[in-house]
Design an enzyme around this catalytic site. Structure first.
Site, mmCIF file in Angstrom:
data_model
loop_
_atom_site.group_PDB
_atom_site.id
_atom_site.type_symbol
_atom_site.label_atom_id
_atom_site.label_comp_id
_atom_site.label_asym_id
_atom_site.label_seq_id
_atom_site.Cartn_x
_atom_site.Cartn_y
_atom_site.Cartn_z
ATOM 1 N N ASP A 81 38.437 83.843 81.072
ATOM 2 C CA ASP A 81 37.237 84.034 80.245
ATOM 3 C C ASP A 81 37.394 83.261 78.928
ATOM 4 O OD1 ASP A 81 34.775 85.209 79.580
ATOM 5 O OD2 ASP A 81 35.733 86.949 78.630
ATOM 6 N N GLU A 133 29.846 76.450 79.151
ATOM 7 C CA GLU A 133 28.900 77.198 78.297
ATOM 8 C C GLU A 133 28.130 76.237 77.417
ATOM 9 O OE1 GLU A 133 30.095 80.874 76.455
ATOM 10 O OE2 GLU A 133 28.680 80.629 74.783
ATOM 11 N N GLY A 211 28.090 88.713 77.113
ATOM 12 C CA GLY A 211 27.604 89.697 76.154
ATOM 13 C C GLY A 211 26.630 90.667 76.789
ATOM 14 N N ALA A 212 26.944 91.116 78.022
ATOM 15 C CA ALA A 212 25.957 91.858 78.818
ATOM 16 C C ALA A 212 26.283 93.342 78.977
ATOM 17 C CB ALA A 212 25.808 91.188 80.180
#
Ligand code: G3H
Ligand code: 13P
Ligand code: ZN
Length: 308
Positions: A81, A133, A211-212
């Site tokens: 990540d 990203e 960010g979920a």
């Protein structure tokens, strides 16, 4: 049962549901998540941040995840990540991960492309998939705080160019989510029109939502009841995540909800058992809390029960 990449997982999920990518830092977190996925017969991504690698060491996390695969009989994807540079991505490719994220979102568009392309070339040569990203989320990530004013939403045309130039396998986009427990001031809002545009321009291509976490009120309340101070905590509403899963979002990242579930449980246990000093006594209920929270996500938010 092996560690697997996300290629087949995302093909199956696209347009129907999203696969949960859960951050892991220790054995109890891994066990809670894997037990939940096994009971739900759900696809699963376990992800490791640079901070997690520093905390637990790469080899411990690797061996724990290998043990989880062997013990559960599940196929699991092990993902890096927010890899910040080529070196950490290479270390994870060489060290047995099946997926890596290169997060070049803090660089210029051109530098992000160059860095991402370099990681893709190396990873693909070793059979590993890559998430890139584009756009910048607000919030706290690896101890770096990005203010709301420095966050930028993903430009759809740039997203197309980025995917074409880099060869990435999936793309994390910014549409209003943010890392941590304080995601919105006031009414939660995500830019679904932007997501729709990106998905239309990149048909069939897997989109990732960081960010979920939903920041479940029951855990916030419990943390606060037993000495915490999580005022104004607010996450992404479940219905929005469910909707994103039908619009090309194939991977939904969850860390904060795991932290809250674990911490709420430990705070409660310690408050009720002040004389306890056996870690097994407070880590067992914490592991159970993670399991039931993840099961809830898989069933009711991600919609990916019985998808194996
Ligand atoms: O997006 C960041 C994840 O929540 C990981 O957080 O870097 O503190 O492990 P961490
Ligand atoms: P949350 O902070 O919302 O759990 O997001 C986690 C994440 O995006 C990890 O990359
Ligand atoms: Zn993230």
């Amino acid at each position: 049962m092996p560690l697997i990449s996300t290629t087949e997982m995302f093909k199956k999920a696209y347009g129907n549901y999203a696969v949960g990518a859960f951050n892991v830092n220790n054995m109890e977190i891994i066990q809670g998540i894997v037990d939940a996925a096994k009971e739900e017969q759900s696809p699963l991504i376990l992800q490791v941040s640079a901070g997690a690698r520093k905390y637990a060491k790469h080899i411990y996390l690797m061996k724990l995840v290998e043990a989880a695969v062997e013990d559960s009989g599940l196929d699991i994807c092990l993902h890096l990540d927010h890899g910040a540079d080529f070196e950490i991505c290479k270390a994870c490719v060489d060290g047995g991960f099946t997926s890596v994220m290169i997060d070049g979102s803090k660089h210029s568009f051109e530098d992000n492309i160059a860095l991402t392309k370099k990681v893709v070339e190396y990873a693909h040569a070793h059979g590993v998939v890559v998430e890139g990203e584009l756009g910048r989320l607000a919030g706290v990530e690896d101890a770096v705080k990005v203010n709301a004013k420095d966050a930028t939403y993903t430009d759809p045309d740039q997203a197309v160019e980025f995917v074409k130039c880099t060869g990435v396998d999936s793309l994390a986009i910014a549409i209003g989510t943010s890392h941590g427990a304080y995601k919105f001031k006031g009414e939660p809002q995500l830019d679904f029109a932007r997501l729709e545009k990106i998905s239309k321009l990149l048909p069939g291509f897997p989109i990732v939502l960081h960010g979920a976490s939903t920041v479940l009120p029951e855990f916030v309340a419990k943390c606060n009841e037993y000495g915490g101070s999580l005022n104004d905590a607010q996450g992404v509403p479940e219905a929005m995540l469910h909707k994103a899963g039908t619009m090309g979002v194939c991977k939904i990242n969850i860390d904060t909800d795991l932290r809250l579930a674990m911490t709420a449980s430990i705070r409660e246990h310690m408050a009720k058992n002040p004389g306890d000093f056996d870690p097994r006594q407070y880590l067992s209920p914490a592991r159970d809390a993670i399991k039931s929270m993840v099961q809830h996500k898989i069933k009711n938010v991600l919609n990916c029960s019985n998808r194996l």
